[in-house]
Design an enzyme around this catalytic site. Structure first.
Site, mmCIF file in Angstrom:
data_model
loop_
_atom_site.group_PDB
_atom_site.id
_atom_site.type_symbol
_atom_site.label_atom_id
_atom_site.label_comp_id
_atom_site.label_asym_id
_atom_site.label_seq_id
_atom_site.Cartn_x
_atom_site.Cartn_y
_atom_site.Cartn_z
ATOM 1 C CB SER A 190 16.758 -7.381 4.442
ATOM 2 O OG SER A 190 17.460 -6.662 5.658
ATOM 3 C CB SER A 214 -1.064 -0.132 1.250
ATOM 4 O OG SER A 214 -0.280 0.045 2.411
ATOM 5 C CE LYS A 232 13.787 -4.778 8.012
ATOM 6 N NZ LYS A 232 12.906 -5.351 7.052
#
Length: 259
Positions: free
Chosen positions: A127, A12, A145
């Protein structure tokens, strides 16, 4: 080029939004999954929260029912969390990992059996350079991450024999909605001076690549038969990673904490 059936999370806004547009323009069939489903561009919109197992399972089932396969999974959905390790509430840290790691793992585990059966497919994990480096007041985000990068590396090694590509995208500084005032959590306590200094550095910095730069890199991965395992992309990505690998730990620490 054969058109691919692609499922993208976090579609989105930011990188996910740009990637959905890029892949639609290139002629691929795109299912964009997001919580704010009305903002998903082109293709097919799916309402999905990656931390909700029912949402994730419904999304995968929908694509398979309508298309019969998923050629590409882009695990892009992610959130940030900034503050001193001591200050960040653990419930927020756990939620961060639910989105940035376990949400990725659950969706991947649902899609992978179908790719293995077909002997082809690509899993693209978005990432960050934060997956290799560490900066003050970002410990929990960096940890999520780093974990994603380790998971990606192991997965790539595990599924190579089944004809499935696993690729890591490492964006540098990108202009997205992914912003949080670094002073929000640690701006008043013991770490307030560091938080203020880091915030001022962030606010005074210039640059930052458009998300379209990352989207282009992802499209090239999607359309490649043998993509490279890692793709640093965007403003300062390669430079920061090079410095982190080159400099001794204390030298890098001094570089990123100087005021």
């Amino acid at each position: 080029m054969t058109a691919k059936i692609c499922l993208i999370t976090g579609a989105s806004s930011g990188i996910g939004h740009a990637t959905a547009l890029e892949l639609v323009r290139a002629g691929h069939t795109v299912y964009g999954a997001a919580r704010r489903v009305r903002q998903v561009p082109g293709g097919h919109a799916l309402a999905m929260d990656v931390t909700n197992p029912a949402d994730v399972e419904h999304a995968v089932r929908t694509v398979l029912d309508e298309q019969g396969r998923i050629d590409v999974l882009v695990n892009n959905a992610g959130i940030g969390l900034y503050g001193a390790v001591e200050d960040v509430p653990l419930d927020q840290a756990r939620h961060l990992f639910e989105v940035n790691l376990f949400g990725v793992a659950h969706l991947t585990r649902l899609v992978l059996p179908h790719m293995r059966e077909r002997g082809s497919g690509s899993i693209v994990n978005v990432s960050s350079i934060a997956g290799e480096i560490a900066l003050p007041l970002g410990g929990w985000y960096h940890a999520s991450k780093h974990a994603l990068e380790a998971l990606t590396d192991s997965l790539r090694q595990e599924v190579k024999a089944f004809g499935v590509n696993v690729v890591l995208i490492q964006p540098g500084l990108i202009k997205t909605e992914f912003e949080q005032d670094i002073r929000e959590i640690s701006g008043r306590g013991a770490y307030r001076d560091l938080a203020q200094a880091m915030a001022e550095r962030a606010e005074s910095s210039t640059g930052g690549s458009d998300p379209a730069v990352v989207a282009t890199a992802i499209r090239k991965v999607v359309e490649s038969a043998h993509p490279r395992p890692r793709h640093p992309v965007g403003h300062l990505a390669r430079t920061v990673l090079w410095l982190n690998r080159l400099l001794p730990d204390r030298a890098f620490d001094n570089l990123v904490t100087k005021r």
